[in-house]
Design an enzyme around this catalytic site. Structure first.
Site, mmCIF file in Angstrom:
data_model
loop_
_atom_site.group_PDB
_atom_site.id
_atom_site.type_symbol
_atom_site.label_atom_id
_atom_site.label_comp_id
_atom_site.label_asym_id
_atom_site.label_seq_id
_atom_site.Cartn_x
_atom_site.Cartn_y
_atom_site.Cartn_z
ATOM 1 N N HIS A 16 0.824 -1.213 0.000
ATOM 2 C CA HIS A 16 0.000 0.000 0.000
ATOM 3 C C HIS A 16 0.856 1.260 0.000
ATOM 4 O O HIS A 16 2.046 1.240 0.331
ATOM 5 C CB HIS A 16 -0.936 -0.004 1.202
ATOM 6 C CG HIS A 16 -0.214 0.070 2.522
ATOM 7 N ND1 HIS A 16 0.347 1.227 3.009
ATOM 8 C CD2 HIS A 16 0.055 -0.887 3.446
ATOM 9 C CE1 HIS A 16 0.915 0.999 4.172
ATOM 10 N NE2 HIS A 16 0.764 -0.278 4.465
ATOM 11 N N GLU A 87 -1.884 -7.017 7.841
ATOM 12 C CA GLU A 87 -0.542 -6.816 8.379
ATOM 13 C C GLU A 87 -0.383 -7.549 9.706
ATOM 14 O O GLU A 87 -1.366 -7.950 10.342
ATOM 15 C CB GLU A 87 -0.278 -5.307 8.553
ATOM 16 C CG GLU A 87 1.101 -4.945 9.088
ATOM 17 C CD GLU A 87 2.278 -5.420 8.233
ATOM 18 O OE1 GLU A 87 2.457 -6.651 8.131
ATOM 19 O OE2 GLU A 87 3.021 -4.569 7.710
#
Length: 235
Positions: A16, A87
């Site tokens: 990202h 994550e």
């Protein structure tokens, strides 16, 4: 990992874009942090390259920084939210910097030691292995929108290496990596491209009228063949 090898599988891993916490160096696990304006701008640069690749599947972490990255790239295949792509859960170390953690816990390494009240290295490794096992039943080009430290673990497990080796393979924001198989030895998994920035490809394309006609995969695999399997260094 040991499993059957598909005849054709290319995993395009996109980390990202920039967030405020990434700028600060704070560990950002399950906190749902948006992209910065600069993060959105750096992600948009990938669109011309990724649109040239015919993707069969697009998978994204459900956290907004990954989903927004996927949205800004704008691939024609609808993304599927994949919880295994989230994550690392940093637990007590969320919104803390490694340098500050090591003042209290010398030589702490997330890839070896994990996080109190968060995920252990073994847990993240199991997530990566589970995800890879699913992908190895597929074929084609797969776009994956996810996060930095999980991405490093995913790459190591793709190669069958211990999770702790992920410390040597950092990922910057808005980077592209390609996990695939050696074209001459299709049973050997390789990293054909690692931590590439869109600006790097733009610079490389100057003076090469055919550069935009070559997909990222073709360029990476051609470089792999021509350079004897050398893995490009971080940009």
């Amino acid at each position: 990992m040991t499993t059957s090898t598909p005849t054709s599988l290319n995993l395009y891993f996109i980390r990202h874009g920039e967030t405020e916490w990434a700028i600060s160096g704070w560990h950002t696990g399950r906190s749902d942090i948006p992209l910065t304006p600069n993060g959105e701008a750096e992600v948009r640069k990938w669109a011309p390259y990724l649109h040239a690749i015919p993707f069969t599947h697009v998978l994204a972490s459900p956290l907004q920084r990954a989903m927004r990255t996927c949205e800004l790239v704008g691939l024609p295949v609808a993304p599927v939210r994949e919880p295994d792509l989230m994550e690392w859960d940093y637990g007590d170390y969320e919104k803390r910097r490694s340098v500050d953690i090591r003042k209290e816990r010398a030589n702490w390494d997330v890839f070896r030691d994990g996080c109190p009240h968060g995920e252990s290295a073994a847990h993240v490794e199991a997530r990566a292995d589970r995800f890879i096992a699913r992908l190895l039943t597929w074929e084609g080009n797969i776009a994956i929108f996810s996060h930095g430290q999980f991405g490093s673990v995913l790459a190591m497990r793709w190669l069958g290496l211990p999770t702790v080796t992920a410390r040597h393979f950092p990922l910057t924001t808005a980077s592209l990596s390609l996990l695939t198989f050696d074209t001459h030895h299709p049973d050997i998994p390789v990293i054909a491209l690692w931590n590439a920035a869109a600006d790097t490809l733009i610079s490389a394309a100057r003076g090469r009228p055919d550069a935009h006609a070559m997909t990222v995969a073709q360029g990476a695999i051609q470089r792999w063949d021509n350079e004897g399997g050398e893995i490009p260094g971080p940009r």
